[in-house]
Design an enzyme around this catalytic site. Structure first.
Site, mmCIF file in Angstrom:
data_model
loop_
_atom_site.group_PDB
_atom_site.id
_atom_site.type_symbol
_atom_site.label_atom_id
_atom_site.label_comp_id
_atom_site.label_asym_id
_atom_site.label_seq_id
_atom_site.Cartn_x
_atom_site.Cartn_y
_atom_site.Cartn_z
ATOM 1 N N GLU A 176 -18.195 -7.103 -3.073
ATOM 2 C CA GLU A 176 -16.855 -7.690 -3.029
ATOM 3 C C GLU A 176 -16.860 -9.119 -3.555
ATOM 4 O OE1 GLU A 176 -13.638 -5.705 -1.216
ATOM 5 O OE2 GLU A 176 -14.879 -5.195 -2.943
ATOM 6 N N ASP A 195 -4.248 -10.260 -8.276
ATOM 7 C CA ASP A 195 -4.633 -9.435 -9.417
ATOM 8 C C ASP A 195 -3.507 -8.614 -10.037
ATOM 9 O OD1 ASP A 195 -4.559 -8.003 -7.049
ATOM 10 O OD2 ASP A 195 -6.369 -6.849 -7.429
ATOM 11 N N GLU A 199 0.825 -1.210 0.000
ATOM 12 C CA GLU A 199 0.000 0.000 0.000
ATOM 13 C C GLU A 199 0.857 1.258 0.000
ATOM 14 O OE1 GLU A 199 -3.064 0.113 -0.567
ATOM 15 O OE2 GLU A 199 -3.842 -1.874 -0.078
ATOM 16 N N THR A 246 -1.171 0.680 -10.616
ATOM 17 C CA THR A 246 -2.362 0.008 -10.103
ATOM 18 C C THR A 246 -3.153 0.919 -9.167
ATOM 19 O OG1 THR A 246 -3.138 -2.116 -9.227
ATOM 20 C CG2 THR A 246 -1.347 -1.013 -8.021
ATOM 21 N N GLU A 260 -12.040 -0.584 -10.184
ATOM 22 C CA GLU A 260 -11.591 -1.520 -11.217
ATOM 23 C C GLU A 260 -12.548 -1.629 -12.396
ATOM 24 O OE1 GLU A 260 -9.141 -2.231 -7.735
ATOM 25 O OE2 GLU A 260 -11.314 -2.091 -7.973
#
Length: 613
Positions: free
Chosen positions: A362, A269, A129, A473, A383
């Site tokens: 989710e 991912d 993160e 990302t 996304e």
């Protein structure tokens, strides 16, 4: 006087919004249709301005009520520290301010960060993160603020953000000190890795660091950052299964997979995402080779047209017939890879879930076609919006503008709070939670704004600026400047297993480590994906490359050159055939990333005719 977009659409929205109540479960599902007519250029402009207002509603709410804490609590109009206590949302928002042309806010924000931010603090933070949000945010803003060509150059700027980025990255380097090269999940910015730190990390956590750290190496001329993150990717890929699948969690000391579920969503991912994007940004064909093999395996074993499932990485047995919201980045990645047809079908399936509930939960169970228990929330994820933007950019199909309009409506009428936008705790009830992730400003509204700006006649840094950009990302803008994309003859960013002109015999089981003094000079030449794609969707520019690399040892196989062989020593003719195939790909010098995948051997189809509600 012409009505605003909201004034014109509100009666229609009220008419088409159907509240269906389930008396047994008090279950309310919010169903919505788009207008019969598609989005016109005029409406696209209004929607773009609406999204701009959404950004400033949330950004101003943060600055007024939460700054300099990390994130905003949009219901109570308070702030909270969620990552490291260093104005996370402001850092994550910097390049969006530049994208909007807000010179005043961008300049004042960069100035404040340069004068006040410091990382010598006793905080244990997530390596993943912190890299994608903070390091990426600082680097993107630095590249904008320091370059006249961007139109947002700050005259007084003197590389303060780059200095901060380098300091932060050096404080995270101890996390990479593991036998496998795969980093710990967390690190203390003052004291390094805690003795009690877990040795288990996710594949995405270890494999989604290459863009930011690689960028930093090129800007500072220090190869260590790129080396450690590339070693991490090699460490993960070397431990793939015989099916070329990777699991979700791995022990960074032993290299043993602790969760062998393979998929394209949670915990994995962005590992796939950064393989392709590292190649596109840096021109390093090693990432392309790995991506091609990983993508082919994913499409063969995980793709259940149009959905994706999770399987055991060794046997390919289905373990989890679930759509999870993080999978929604995949159609956008397929656009970059040139595989448009499955991207279109998968996006339509994913959006059908959004239409059913107004948001994507989710988790959505593909066997029962219901929201997965315990995974009912929508934390403002970007996304699916990101994939919508890329598909519109590739095809110019107006249906994606309709999709974007539906998303704006959902966010405005379902998630808007007094000071920002709220998490949705339950997509069936549209219950709000008092939290707003920084990525809402870094990604969610950014991709929506870019979508409608593109339809309006784009006038922004991404579409009309001096460089072609790759999005991290976290949605940060990473430009393909010559300094970043071209490696000169005598740089030492990439290592081969050579030493003093001979072959270095590396016998350790984790044979992934590269030492700076053992690197060879190397040259990579890359190509690019056009920032504006023709309507026929053949938008990868196929050009020749002038040799893969210089300085690699003669006589080595591809696996030996790149350090990504299987760790066991029992490879047979099948490996030799696979190596030969990879070398053929390298020799062709083609930049077409993927080929059409045959459906003959794919998994049995799983209700791909699911109805949109």
């Amino acid at each position: 006087m012409e009505k605003t977009w909201k004034q014109r659409c509100l009666p229609l929205l009220l008419l088409l919004s159907i509240l269906s109540a389930d008396t047994n479960h008090n279950n309310i599902i919010f169903l919505r249709q788009t207008a019969a007519d598609g989005v016109t250029p005029e409406e696209a402009t209004l929607l773009r301005d609406e999204v701009r207002e959404m950004f400033y509603h949330a950004f101003n709410g943060y600055m007024e009520h939460a700054f300099p804490l990390d994130e905003l609590k949009p219901l109570s109009c308070e702030g909270e520290d969620s990552l490291g206590g260093y104005a996370l949302t402001l850092i994550d928002s910097l390049d969006m301010l530049a994208l909007l042309g807000d010179r005043e806010r961008f300049t004042s924000s960069v100035d404040w960060i340069g004068k006040n931010l410091r990382f010598d603090i006793n905080k244990t933070v997530s390596v993943f993160e912190t890299t994608i949000r903070v390091l990426g945010g600082l680097l993107s803003a630095h590249l904008i603020a320091s370059d006249y060509a961007t139109g947002m150059r700050i005259p007084s700027y003197d590389n303060q953000l780059l200095d901060l980025a380098e300091d932060l990255a050096r404080r995270m380097l101890p996390a990479f000190d593991t036998p496998t090269g795969i980093p710990f999940g967390s690190v203390n910015l003052l004291y390094g890795v805690d003795e009690q730190e877990s040795r288990i990390t996710s594949t995405a956590g270890g494999g989604t660091l290459t863009l930011e750290f690689g960028m930093l190496s090129r800007l500072t001329n220090d190869p260590i950052f790129e080396q450690v993150t590339k070693n991490a990717v090699r460490g993960l890929w070397a431990r793939r299964s015989k099916l070329n699948l990777v699991g979700a969690h791995i022990n960074v000391f032993t290299g043993e997979w602790t969760q062998k579920d393979a998929g394209i969503g949670t915990s994995i991912d962005s590992f796939y995402e950064y393989l392709l994007k590292a190649y596109l940004l840096f021109g390093d064909e090693e990432y392309l080779f790995i991506f091609q093999e990983a993508y082919a395996a994913a499409m063969h074993y995980l793709y259940n047209d149009p959905w994706y499932v999770e399987v055991n990485m060794d046997s390919a047995a289905i373990v989890w017939p679930l759509f999870n919201s993080l999978q929604a980045f995949w159609p956008g990645l397929q656009v970059l890879a040139g595989d448009i047809d499955p991207a279109i079908r998968t996006h339509a399936a994913f959006f059908s879930v959004w239409k059913r509930y107004g948001f994507t939960p989710e988790g959505f169970n593909l066997a029962t076609l219901t929201v997965q228990h315990g995974q009912k929330s929508y934390p403002l994820r970007p996304e699916l919006i990101e994939s919508t933007y890329w598909l519109y950019k590739a095809t110019r199909d107006p249906r994606y503008l309709d999709v974007g309009r539906d998303m704006v409506v959902s966010l405005q009428y379902g998630a808007r709070c007094p000071c920002g936008y709220c998490h949705i705790v339950d997509v069936e009830f549209h219950k709000k939670e008092d939290h707003m992730e920084s990525f809402f400003l870094a990604e969610t509204v950014k991709y929506l704004w870019l979508l409608f700006d593109l339809a309006s006649g784009p006038d922004n840094l991404v579409e009309n600026g001096p460089y072609k950009y790759i999005f991290s990302t976290e949605g940060h803008l990473l430009p393909a400047t010559p300094q970043i994309s071209l490696i000169h003859e005598h740089c030492s960013y990439l290592g081969a297993y050579c030493k003093g002109g001979g072959i270095e015999q590396e016998s350790r089981k984790s044979d992934i480590s590269i030492h700076p003094q053992e690197n060879n000079a190397s040259v990579l030449s890359g190509s690019w994906v056009h920032s504006s794609y023709p309507s026929d969707s053949s938008f990868l520019e196929s050009t020749s490359t002038s040799g893969l690399m210089k300085g690699l040892c003669p006589g080595l196989t591809h696996g030996q050159k790149y350090g990504i062989s299987y760790l066991d020593a029992t490879r047979t003719a099948q490996e030799d055939h696979s190596t030969h195939q990879r070398e053929n790909v390298a020799d062709s010098h083609s930049l077409l990333v993927v080929s059409q995948q045959s459906a003959d051997n794919s998994l049995s189809k799983n209700k791909n005719e699911k109805q949109e509600h």
